[in-house]
Design a protein around this motif. Structure first.
Motif, PDB file in Angstrom:
ATOM      1  N   VAL A   1       6.389  -1.381 -11.487  1.00  0.00           N
ATOM      2  CA  VAL A   1       5.576  -1.387 -10.270  1.00  0.00           C
ATOM      3  C   VAL A   1       5.844  -2.654  -9.456  1.00  0.00           C
ATOM      4  O   VAL A   1       5.855  -2.627  -8.214  1.00  0.00           O
ATOM      5  N   ARG A   2       6.083  -3.773 -10.131  1.00  0.00           N
ATOM      6  CA  ARG A   2       6.480  -4.981  -9.403  1.00  0.00           C
ATOM      7  C   ARG A   2       7.798  -4.749  -8.658  1.00  0.00           C
ATOM      8  O   ARG A   2       7.947  -5.139  -7.486  1.00  0.00           O
ATOM      9  N   GLY A   3       8.753  -4.125  -9.346  1.00  0.00           N
ATOM     10  CA  GLY A   3      10.034  -3.850  -8.693  1.00  0.00           C
ATOM     11  C   GLY A   3       9.895  -2.937  -7.493  1.00  0.00           C
ATOM     12  O   GLY A   3      10.559  -3.146  -6.460  1.00  0.00           O
ATOM     13  N   ASN A   4       9.007  -1.927  -7.581  1.00  0.00           N
ATOM     14  CA  ASN A   4       8.808  -1.021  -6.447  1.00  0.00           C
ATOM     15  C   ASN A   4       8.186  -1.746  -5.252  1.00  0.00           C
ATOM     16  O   ASN A   4       8.533  -1.482  -4.101  1.00  0.00           O
ATOM     17  N   VAL A   5       7.257  -2.670  -5.536  1.00  0.00           N
ATOM     18  CA  VAL A   5       6.647  -3.426  -4.434  1.00  0.00           C
ATOM     19  C   VAL A   5       7.674  -4.367  -3.806  1.00  0.00           C
ATOM     20  O   VAL A   5       7.735  -4.506  -2.573  1.00  0.00           O
TER      21      VAL A   5
ATOM     22  N   GLN B   1       0.816  -1.221   0.000  1.00  0.00           N
ATOM     23  CA  GLN B   1       0.000   0.000   0.000  1.00  0.00           C
ATOM     24  C   GLN B   1       0.849   1.269   0.000  1.00  0.00           C
ATOM     25  O   GLN B   1       0.363   2.339  -0.391  1.00  0.00           O
ATOM     26  N   SER B   2       2.105   1.152   0.397  1.00  0.00           N
ATOM     27  CA  SER B   2       2.969   2.338   0.424  1.00  0.00           C
ATOM     28  C   SER B   2       3.466   2.745  -0.966  1.00  0.00           C
ATOM     29  O   SER B   2       3.990   3.842  -1.139  1.00  0.00           O
ATOM     30  N   VAL B   3       3.298   1.875  -1.971  1.00  0.00           N
ATOM     31  CA  VAL B   3       3.726   2.191  -3.337  1.00  0.00           C
ATOM     32  C   VAL B   3       2.655   3.039  -4.003  1.00  0.00           C
ATOM     33  O   VAL B   3       1.451   2.763  -3.878  1.00  0.00           O
ATOM     34  N   ASP B   4       3.070   4.070  -4.743  1.00  0.00           N
ATOM     35  CA  ASP B   4       2.135   5.078  -5.271  1.00  0.00           C
ATOM     36  C   ASP B   4       1.077   4.480  -6.187  1.00  0.00           C
ATOM     37  O   ASP B   4      -0.102   4.788  -6.071  1.00  0.00           O
ATOM     38  N   ARG B   5       1.451   3.665  -7.117  1.00  0.00           N
ATOM     39  CA  ARG B   5       0.518   3.196  -8.141  1.00  0.00           C
ATOM     40  C   ARG B   5      -0.407   2.091  -7.666  1.00  0.00           C
ATOM     41  O   ARG B   5      -1.350   1.726  -8.370  1.00  0.00           O
ATOM     42  N   VAL B   6      -0.162   1.525  -6.498  1.00  0.00           N
ATOM     43  CA  VAL B   6      -1.013   0.463  -5.973  1.00  0.00           C
ATOM     44  C   VAL B   6      -2.292   1.077  -5.419  1.00  0.00           C
ATOM     45  O   VAL B   6      -2.260   2.057  -4.650  1.00  0.00           O
ATOM     46  N   LEU B   7      -3.441   0.510  -5.799  1.00  0.00           N
ATOM     47  CA  LEU B   7      -4.729   1.053  -5.366  1.00  0.00           C
ATOM     48  C   LEU B   7      -4.980   0.731  -3.904  1.00  0.00           C
ATOM     49  O   LEU B   7      -4.691  -0.375  -3.422  1.00  0.00           O
ATOM     50  N   THR B   8      -5.545   1.708  -3.187  1.00  0.00           N
ATOM     51  CA  THR B   8      -5.888   1.516  -1.788  1.00  0.00           C
ATOM     52  C   THR B   8      -7.364   1.175  -1.595  1.00  0.00           C
ATOM     53  O   THR B   8      -7.728   0.533  -0.603  1.00  0.00           O
ATOM     54  N   HIS B   9      -8.230   1.621  -2.546  1.00  0.00           N
ATOM     55  CA  HIS B   9      -9.646   1.276  -2.410  1.00  0.00           C
ATOM     56  C   HIS B   9      -9.927  -0.157  -2.852  1.00  0.00           C
ATOM     57  O   HIS B   9     -11.019  -0.672  -2.618  1.00  0.00           O
TER      58      HIS B   9
END
Length: 442
Positions: A398-402, A357-365
């Motif tokens: 985005v996988r790498g950021n997670v 959830q701390s990664v920008d592009r990952v949805l929180t809703h």
């Protein structure tokens, strides 16, 4: 026209040319020719100097529209002609006031011709196609030159004598030239109207992207087809015979161009069923990217590494295509990882979800979830699932950021990620053990 008439026409034209050349040999005509050549030499020197300065000035221009740069480049290339025209007009005005008008009429004709050449160069910049622009430029230059010398009718009559007759149908070089000119102008106007229409249709958000492309292709087909047939009809071609001939040719081409026709029909089907549209992110085999444009024969797909693939429309119909954004933009990604058996799995799942959830592009809703998927030989195996809505931004990054967020979170909370470890043991009595013992005694 029979050979006798052609011979008479050539004789008359040759006599007019000889009379014109004899007129040029008069004293004041030679003076005007010499003055024009001197003016051209001056224009050549001044124009080259001005071209260098203008080129340096244009290099400093930034953020200007392309049409302005095209016009400036056209002016820069024709500076010698512009300077020559100005010098000829200035010379003509001075000589017209100081001497008899007949002693400057050649300069006046040449000034008009050069001015017309410059005007033609500026007008043809409206045509973006380079080959058509070059053809139009040379054609207009030839026409205005013949016009100012009063030789248009003679040239037209000569071209009309160069004809081929098929029964009652007569095809002359003059008719072909007229057809090319009229059809070229109609195609230019059709292109301008098509460009403006396409811009307006693409701005209409009430129409789906696939329907926009279908309407644009239909408008282009109608305009260019109408320009072609109207151009032929305007110069007197019989379209009845052309229809019969085109039907026969169409049957032959239908067998030889099956793939082309298949791609054309597939393109229409794609636009109608809205299976893919510009902006969609798709995967086809090893190709992953987003659709830039849907053409009549192929779809343009740009990948994350900047490569542009032209995929035939038939492959998009018959092949297995993964459309990541067909009905919506939601894309779920899965990551697999493992932790040691000494770590609390409840804490691991909680930390993994918070890290994602701390990664920008990952949805929180649509919150990430983490589940245990198995007990491995040296680790507890987990799967982490999360959602994004911008697949065009890339999946690997985005996988790498997670993964990086998981690494930092596990390190901060003392959770270890097991990895294979190897232990090498030297057995007693082996060659290596004996050698090491001898080296120790020495």
């Amino acid at each position: 026209m029979d050979p006798t008439q052609i011979t008479d026409l050539l004789g008359d034209t040759g006599g007019q040319v000889l009379s014109f050349l004899e007129g040029l040999l008069r004293r004041w005509n030679l003076y005007q020719i010499g003055i024009s050549l001197i003016a051209f030499a001056i224009a050549l020197a001044v124009g080259r100097n001005l071209r260098g300065r203008m080129r340096n000035w244009m290099r400093g221009l930034e953020g200007r529209p392309k049409w302005q740069l095209r016009w400036l480049l056209a002016i820069e290339k024709r500076l010698i002609l512009i300077v020559w025209a100005l010098l000829l007009w200035g010379t003509y005005l001075v000589m017209h006031e100081m001497t008899w008008p007949s002693r400057s009429y050649l300069i006046a004709i040449l000034a008009r011709i050069v001015t017309a050449w410059v005007a033609v160069e500026l007008v043809v910049q409206l045509v973006k196609n380079r080959a058509l622009r070059r053809l139009l430029r040379w054609g207009l230059w030839a026409y205005v030159t013949l016009y100012f010398f009063g030789a248009v009718e003679e040239t037209a009559a000569f071209l009309d004598t160069m004809a081929i007759t098929f029964g009652s149908f007569r095809l002359s070089a003059l008719a072909v030239l007229k057809a090319l000119v009229v059809t070229g102008l109609l195609f230019t106007f059709a292109r301008l109207i098509s460009s403006q229409t396409s811009t307006q249709i693409r701005r209409n958000e009430d129409i789906s992207p696939s329907m926009r492309e279908l309407i644009i292709k239909g408008v282009q087909l109608f305009l260019y087809g109408a320009a072609f047939f109207i151009g032929l009809k305007a110069v007197g071609f019989d379209l009845t015979g052309l229809a019969v001939l085109s039907g026969a040719i169409g049957v032959g081409l239908g067998f030889g161009l099956q793939k082309v026709v298949s791609n054309l029909v597939s393109g229409v089907i794609i636009l109608l069923d809205k299976s893919i549209k510009p902006g969609d992110v798709i995967s086809l085999g090893d190709t992953f990217g987003w659709i830039n444009a849907l053409g009549a024969r192929y779809a343009s797909i740009t990948t994350r590494d900047g490569k542009e693939y032209l995929i035939p429309n038939e492959d998009l119909i018959t092949g297995q295509v993964v459309n990541w954004s067909h009905t919506n933009d939601f894309v779920r990604l899965d990551l697999y990882f493992g932790t040691s058996y000494g770590d609390d799995p409840h804490q691991v799942r909680k930390i993994a979800v918070e890290a994602a959830q701390s990664v920008d592009r990952v949805l929180t809703h649509k919150p990430p979830v983490c589940h245990i998927v198995g007990f491995g030989d040296s680790s507890v195996d987990y799967i982490l699932r999360f959602w994004i809505t911008d697949p065009t931004g890339g999946l690997t990054n985005v996988r790498g950021n997670v993964y990086l967020a998981l690494w930092d979170a596990f390190k901060a909370n003392g959770i270890s990620i097991p990895f294979p470890q190897r232990e090498v043991r030297v057995l007693e009595g082996s060659t290596l053990a004996t050698r090491q013992a001898q080296q120790a005694l020495d």
